[in-house]
Design a protein around this motif. Sequence first.
Motif, PDB file in Angstrom:
ATOM      1  N   THR A 126       0.644   5.716  -0.284  1.00  0.00           N
ATOM      2  CA  THR A 126      -0.211   6.894  -0.208  1.00  0.00           C
ATOM      3  C   THR A 126       0.546   8.068  -0.808  1.00  0.00           C
ATOM      4  O   THR A 126       1.608   8.458  -0.294  1.00  0.00           O
ATOM      5  CB  THR A 126      -0.608   7.200   1.249  1.00  0.00           C
ATOM      6  OG1 THR A 126      -1.264   6.052   1.811  1.00  0.00           O
ATOM      7  CG2 THR A 126      -1.558   8.389   1.305  1.00  0.00           C
ATOM      8  N   ILE A 141      -8.486  -6.321  -2.055  1.00  0.00           N
ATOM      9  CA  ILE A 141      -7.257  -6.455  -1.264  1.00  0.00           C
ATOM     10  C   ILE A 141      -7.160  -7.857  -0.667  1.00  0.00           C
ATOM     11  O   ILE A 141      -6.078  -8.457  -0.614  1.00  0.00           O
ATOM     12  CB  ILE A 141      -7.221  -5.391  -0.148  1.00  0.00           C
ATOM     13  CG1 ILE A 141      -7.123  -3.983  -0.753  1.00  0.00           C
ATOM     14  CG2 ILE A 141      -6.047  -5.651   0.802  1.00  0.00           C
ATOM     15  CD1 ILE A 141      -7.235  -2.870   0.271  1.00  0.00           C
ATOM     16  N   THR A 188      -2.981   0.543  -4.000  1.00  0.00           N
ATOM     17  CA  THR A 188      -2.507  -0.798  -3.650  1.00  0.00           C
ATOM     18  C   THR A 188      -1.839  -1.420  -4.873  1.00  0.00           C
ATOM     19  O   THR A 188      -2.391  -1.373  -5.979  1.00  0.00           O
ATOM     20  CB  THR A 188      -3.670  -1.692  -3.185  1.00  0.00           C
ATOM     21  OG1 THR A 188      -4.294  -1.096  -2.046  1.00  0.00           O
ATOM     22  CG2 THR A 188      -3.165  -3.076  -2.814  1.00  0.00           C
ATOM     23  N   HIS A 213       0.838  -1.180   0.000  1.00  0.00           N
ATOM     24  CA  HIS A 213       0.000   0.000   0.000  1.00  0.00           C
ATOM     25  C   HIS A 213       0.886   1.247   0.000  1.00  0.00           C
ATOM     26  O   HIS A 213       1.856   1.333   0.771  1.00  0.00           O
ATOM     27  CB  HIS A 213      -0.899   0.027   1.238  1.00  0.00           C
ATOM     28  CG  HIS A 213      -1.791  -1.169   1.370  1.00  0.00           C
ATOM     29  ND1 HIS A 213      -2.661  -1.567   0.378  1.00  0.00           N
ATOM     30  CD2 HIS A 213      -1.956  -2.065   2.378  1.00  0.00           C
ATOM     31  CE1 HIS A 213      -3.317  -2.637   0.774  1.00  0.00           C
ATOM     32  NE2 HIS A 213      -2.902  -2.970   1.971  1.00  0.00           N
ATOM     33  N   GLN A 230      -7.339   3.049  -5.009  1.00  0.00           N
ATOM     34  CA  GLN A 230      -8.475   2.712  -4.145  1.00  0.00           C
ATOM     35  C   GLN A 230      -9.559   3.785  -4.171  1.00  0.00           C
ATOM     36  O   GLN A 230     -10.756   3.481  -4.291  1.00  0.00           O
ATOM     37  CB  GLN A 230      -7.995   2.501  -2.706  1.00  0.00           C
ATOM     38  CG  GLN A 230      -7.062   1.322  -2.526  1.00  0.00           C
ATOM     39  CD  GLN A 230      -7.811  -0.011  -2.557  1.00  0.00           C
ATOM     40  OE1 GLN A 230      -9.014  -0.062  -2.385  1.00  0.00           O
ATOM     41  NE2 GLN A 230      -7.077  -1.081  -2.774  1.00  0.00           N
TER      42      GLN A 230
END
Length: 316
Positions: A4, A51, A19, A2, A67
């Motif tokens: 960000t 996921i 992801t 994951h 996502q």
Amino acid sequence: MHVTIPIASGKESTVIPITIFHGTQDGPTLGITAGVHGYEYPPIMAAQQLIEQINVDQLTGTIIIVQIANVPSFLQRSPFVNPIDGKNLNRVFPGDALGTMTEQIAEIITTQVIARSDFFLDIHGGDASEDLMPYAAYYDNAEQVSSSQQGKLMAIALGFDHVIRFNTNGKEYMEEDQPSLYCSAEAFKRNIPSVDIECGKLGKATPSLTHKIEQGVLNLLHHLQMLPDKLLSDSNQKTIHIDQRMFISSIHQGIFYPAKSAGAYVVEGMKLGYITDFFGQVLDTIYVDKPGIILLIIGTPPVNKGETLAVIGEIE
């Protein structure tokens, strides 16, 4: 894995949660976006479920899942647009690294997801006001025969009853010096086989529609041979293909009373609904010009001049 990605615009900031699944064997890269419109919940919830569903030990290649592309829209429950700059993310591709927040989001998705993909899937649903029937769609252009044909097979493999052809021949956004505007159109313009899912309606997080999207993505991964073969139901024989769509727009501002729901078959001259002013006086009655199936119809009362009231898939 994951990751960000942070984005800052003036005093405002947001993130793009992504992801990445790396398979144990080399293979193609499938890019997937959910939440381009943050009020379309089944795509976002399906991305969450994937996921747990994707086993990297069985995966060939790489999957990149955005996502929630438009986190501000999601968190502030804002239909269609990013509330920070008022822009529709699905109208600003390929984006601008020096632009507003929405344009920056588009630029990151373009350069970090789309540009790395061999195949591309953008997942949508009916936003807050939209009564929508589930379908898959693919991009088609006479000058991109291979990516068009691959896209068609991908759309069928998703397992939806209806498959829409997005005919891009003669479309201005396909010209080299014109912005693509739409997320999956940016991928197709790069000659990447590109498909859409439309599943979900009226801004509801319906579990059955979330599961339908999740299963469609897994079907696509099997089709692309990124997951091991499995015996799929012979649903492709039932697929209804739609080449043309008819858009019906309002010429009034007021209150819309729909007479039909998404998924209904209609014939020429059939009543779709009517529009009144704010005192109940009928301003217009809407009729169907050609036979087909209602792909989308406004399902809430407010209507604005120029707004799309319904989209009809024309059936021969």
